[in-house]
Design a protein around this motif. Structure first.
Motif, PDB file in Angstrom:
ATOM      1  N   ARG A   1     -25.710 -18.785  -0.510  1.00  0.00           N
ATOM      2  CA  ARG A   1     -26.224 -20.006  -0.949  1.00  0.00           C
ATOM      3  C   ARG A   1     -25.557 -20.213  -2.381  1.00  0.00           C
ATOM      4  NH1 ARG A   1     -32.722 -19.647  -0.335  1.00  0.00           N
ATOM      5  NH2 ARG A   1     -32.050 -17.250  -0.458  1.00  0.00           N
ATOM      6  N   SER A   2     -25.518 -21.512  -2.934  1.00  0.00           N
ATOM      7  CA  SER A   2     -25.026 -21.853  -4.199  1.00  0.00           C
ATOM      8  C   SER A   2     -25.849 -22.624  -4.836  1.00  0.00           C
ATOM      9  CB  SER A   2     -23.389 -22.069  -4.016  1.00  0.00           C
ATOM     10  OG  SER A   2     -23.551 -23.419  -3.196  1.00  0.00           O
ATOM     11  N   HIS A   3     -25.648 -22.788  -6.165  1.00  0.00           N
ATOM     12  CA  HIS A   3     -26.524 -23.935  -6.942  1.00  0.00           C
ATOM     13  C   HIS A   3     -26.071 -23.800  -8.324  1.00  0.00           C
ATOM     14  CE1 HIS A   3     -30.188 -26.048  -8.292  1.00  0.00           C
ATOM     15  NE2 HIS A   3     -30.004 -25.276  -9.548  1.00  0.00           N
ATOM     16  N   VAL A   4     -25.837 -25.008  -8.878  1.00  0.00           N
ATOM     17  CA  VAL A   4     -25.335 -25.305 -10.057  1.00  0.00           C
ATOM     18  C   VAL A   4     -26.442 -25.307 -11.083  1.00  0.00           C
ATOM     19  CG1 VAL A   4     -24.176 -26.912 -11.783  1.00  0.00           C
ATOM     20  CG2 VAL A   4     -23.151 -26.436  -9.397  1.00  0.00           C
ATOM     21  N   LEU A   5     -26.670 -24.219 -12.128  1.00  0.00           N
ATOM     22  CA  LEU A   5     -27.754 -24.358 -12.618  1.00  0.00           C
ATOM     23  C   LEU A   5     -27.459 -25.007 -14.002  1.00  0.00           C
ATOM     24  CD1 LEU A   5     -30.465 -22.303 -12.544  1.00  0.00           C
ATOM     25  CD2 LEU A   5     -29.307 -20.754 -14.096  1.00  0.00           C
TER      26      LEU A   5
ATOM     27  N   GLY B   1     -43.976 -13.315  -1.240  1.00  0.00           N
ATOM     28  CA  GLY B   1     -42.423 -13.909  -0.815  1.00  0.00           C
ATOM     29  C   GLY B   1     -41.573 -13.546  -1.826  1.00  0.00           C
ATOM     30  N   ILE B   2     -41.058 -12.623  -2.641  1.00  0.00           N
ATOM     31  CA  ILE B   2     -39.852 -12.522  -3.515  1.00  0.00           C
ATOM     32  C   ILE B   2     -38.867 -12.926  -2.712  1.00  0.00           C
ATOM     33  CG2 ILE B   2     -38.454 -10.957  -4.925  1.00  0.00           C
ATOM     34  CD1 ILE B   2     -40.886  -9.555  -5.898  1.00  0.00           C
ATOM     35  N   ASP B   3     -38.520 -12.627  -1.408  1.00  0.00           N
ATOM     36  CA  ASP B   3     -37.355 -12.876  -0.743  1.00  0.00           C
ATOM     37  C   ASP B   3     -37.052 -14.418  -0.560  1.00  0.00           C
ATOM     38  OD1 ASP B   3     -36.480 -10.142  -0.830  1.00  0.00           O
ATOM     39  OD2 ASP B   3     -37.381  -9.788   1.299  1.00  0.00           O
ATOM     40  N   ASP B   4     -38.462 -14.819  -0.158  1.00  0.00           N
ATOM     41  CA  ASP B   4     -38.228 -16.680  -0.354  1.00  0.00           C
ATOM     42  C   ASP B   4     -38.027 -17.164  -1.376  1.00  0.00           C
ATOM     43  OD1 ASP B   4     -38.883 -16.205   2.656  1.00  0.00           O
ATOM     44  OD2 ASP B   4     -41.110 -16.538   2.184  1.00  0.00           O
ATOM     45  N   ALA B   5     -38.012 -16.588  -2.633  1.00  0.00           N
ATOM     46  CA  ALA B   5     -37.865 -17.247  -3.864  1.00  0.00           C
ATOM     47  C   ALA B   5     -36.538 -16.992  -4.284  1.00  0.00           C
ATOM     48  CB  ALA B   5     -38.990 -16.553  -4.917  1.00  0.00           C
ATOM     49  N   LEU B   6     -35.904 -16.097  -3.919  1.00  0.00           N
ATOM     50  CA  LEU B   6     -34.375 -15.850  -4.101  1.00  0.00           C
ATOM     51  C   LEU B   6     -33.638 -17.091  -4.054  1.00  0.00           C
ATOM     52  CD1 LEU B   6     -33.623 -12.471  -2.614  1.00  0.00           C
ATOM     53  CD2 LEU B   6     -34.697 -13.029  -5.165  1.00  0.00           C
ATOM     54  N   MET B   7     -32.818 -17.436  -5.009  1.00  0.00           N
ATOM     55  CA  MET B   7     -32.015 -18.325  -5.336  1.00  0.00           C
ATOM     56  C   MET B   7     -32.798 -19.788  -5.303  1.00  0.00           C
ATOM     57  SD  MET B   7     -28.924 -17.945  -5.956  1.00  0.00           S
ATOM     58  CE  MET B   7     -28.032 -19.614  -5.495  1.00  0.00           C
ATOM     59  N   ARG B   8     -34.018 -19.845  -5.650  1.00  0.00           N
ATOM     60  CA  ARG B   8     -34.688 -20.852  -5.866  1.00  0.00           C
ATOM     61  C   ARG B   8     -34.746 -21.437  -7.240  1.00  0.00           C
ATOM     62  NH1 ARG B   8     -40.627 -20.195  -4.643  1.00  0.00           N
ATOM     63  NH2 ARG B   8     -40.735 -19.686  -6.712  1.00  0.00           N
ATOM     64  N   PRO B   9     -34.127 -22.668  -7.672  1.00  0.00           N
ATOM     65  CA  PRO B   9     -34.173 -23.058  -9.029  1.00  0.00           C
ATOM     66  C   PRO B   9     -35.545 -23.324  -9.637  1.00  0.00           C
ATOM     67  CG  PRO B   9     -33.301 -24.672  -7.508  1.00  0.00           C
ATOM     68  CD  PRO B   9     -33.497 -23.430  -6.717  1.00  0.00           C
ATOM     69  N   ILE B  10     -35.676 -23.075 -10.783  1.00  0.00           N
ATOM     70  CA  ILE B  10     -36.861 -23.401 -11.456  1.00  0.00           C
ATOM     71  C   ILE B  10     -36.545 -24.473 -12.764  1.00  0.00           C
ATOM     72  CG2 ILE B  10     -38.800 -22.610 -12.935  1.00  0.00           C
ATOM     73  CD1 ILE B  10     -38.356 -19.775 -11.642  1.00  0.00           C
TER      74      ILE B  10
END
Length: 291
Positions: free
Chosen positions: A69-73, A113-122
């Motif tokens: 996955r990708s995300h522009v922070l 669920g740490i794995d579910d939180a990966l790549m989740r922007p805050i």
């Protein structure tokens, strides 16, 4: 040392400033760099490091790629990453970031669920993220001067705030809030009071408004710390007055002026509390210093 590849933008002079603090169960890093791509993959992943990473983007923007996955922070945003996943962090313009790394085992039981939180922007306005950033930044700047017992407690508070930012498990939610949130809010309250103690209009209400909580909540924070809001403020003002009385540059200032300058509005109350605190009157302290 970082176990990453650095690929500066072609044609641009590469410049970077990094500071890091290594603590038991916590690593903090502050970084500023010109356009660059930072990658952790291939041979670096063989080290078995699976730290939970939260990257806070303080200035500029960055393209994050990990776990397919990708995300522009954007500025102020944060994102959850894993040291065990191939990851790249690319800047096209100069930027700054603040990164926290915590061993997965240290917070795994407290997080859903740490794995579910990966790549989740805050988002930048997330309340727990703001407290985490503020508290961890304070620890980053004073870590070397904190006594070991307080340091271990502060590390646990940062871990609690990180768990709260990601999303605590139901069994740990109350514990995390009690330890992490209260510790961070108490430190913020004290910092605000230290910066504004000279103001005679400062009150528990103004501190509560600053923290967006109730005055009773602020009072409970200080009670749990073994004091009260009023006592903390008074002792702080007395300490500043004592220091001024001992400074050669203030030898010509009237004692009443010093009392008012540090925030006291009643001179007789100032004199009574000063003598109770230091066993001498302000005039006696000044005389001892002059001799």
């Amino acid at each position: 040392m970082l176990r990453v590849d650095l690929e500066p933008e072609p044609g641009v002079v590469f410049e970077a400033h990094n500071r890091a603090l290594m603590l038991p169960g916590l690593q903090l890093m502050e970084a500023q760099a010109s356009p660059v791509r930072v990658s952790r993959n291939g041979r670096y992943l063989a080290d078995g490091n699976d730290d939970v990473v939260i990257a806070i983007n303080r200035a500029g923007s960055a393209l994050i790629e990990s776990a397919g996955r990708s995300h522009v922070l954007r500025e102020g945003e944060a994102i959850i990453l894993s040291g065990g996943e191939p990851t790249s962090f690319q800047r096209t313009r100069e930027g700054r970031s603040f990164t926290l790394l915590v061993p997965r085992v240290a917070i795994e039981a407290a997080v859903v669920g740490i794995d579910d939180a990966l790549m989740r922007p805050i988002p930048a306005e997330h309340g727990a993220l703001k407290l985490l950033d503020n508290y961890a930044s304070w620890l980053f700047n004073v870590g070397g001067s904190v006594d070991p017992q307080l340091l271990n407690l502060s590390i646990r508070h940062v871990q609690d705030l990180l768990a709260l930012t990601i999303g605590p498990a139901a069994d740990f939610a109350d514990t995390v809030r009690a330890r992490g949130l209260r510790a961070a809010r108490l430190r913020l309250a004290k910092s605000f009071i230290v910066a504004n103690s000279h103001r005679r209009d400062i009150s528990i209400t103004t501190v509560a408004a600053k923290l967006n909580v109730t005055p009773r909540y602020v009072q409970r924070l200080f009670e749990a710390d073994g004091t009260t809001f009023s006592e903390f403020l008074t002792r702080l003002r007395l300490s500043r007055a004592h220091r001024l009385l001992c400074e050669p540059g203030s030898s010509q200032a009237a004692i009443a002026t010093i009392a008012y300058d540090v925030g006291f509005g009643d001179l007789s109350y100032f004199n009574r509390r000063f003598r109770r605190q230091y066993g001498q009157t302000p005039r006696e302290v000044r005389g001892d210093r002059a001799r």
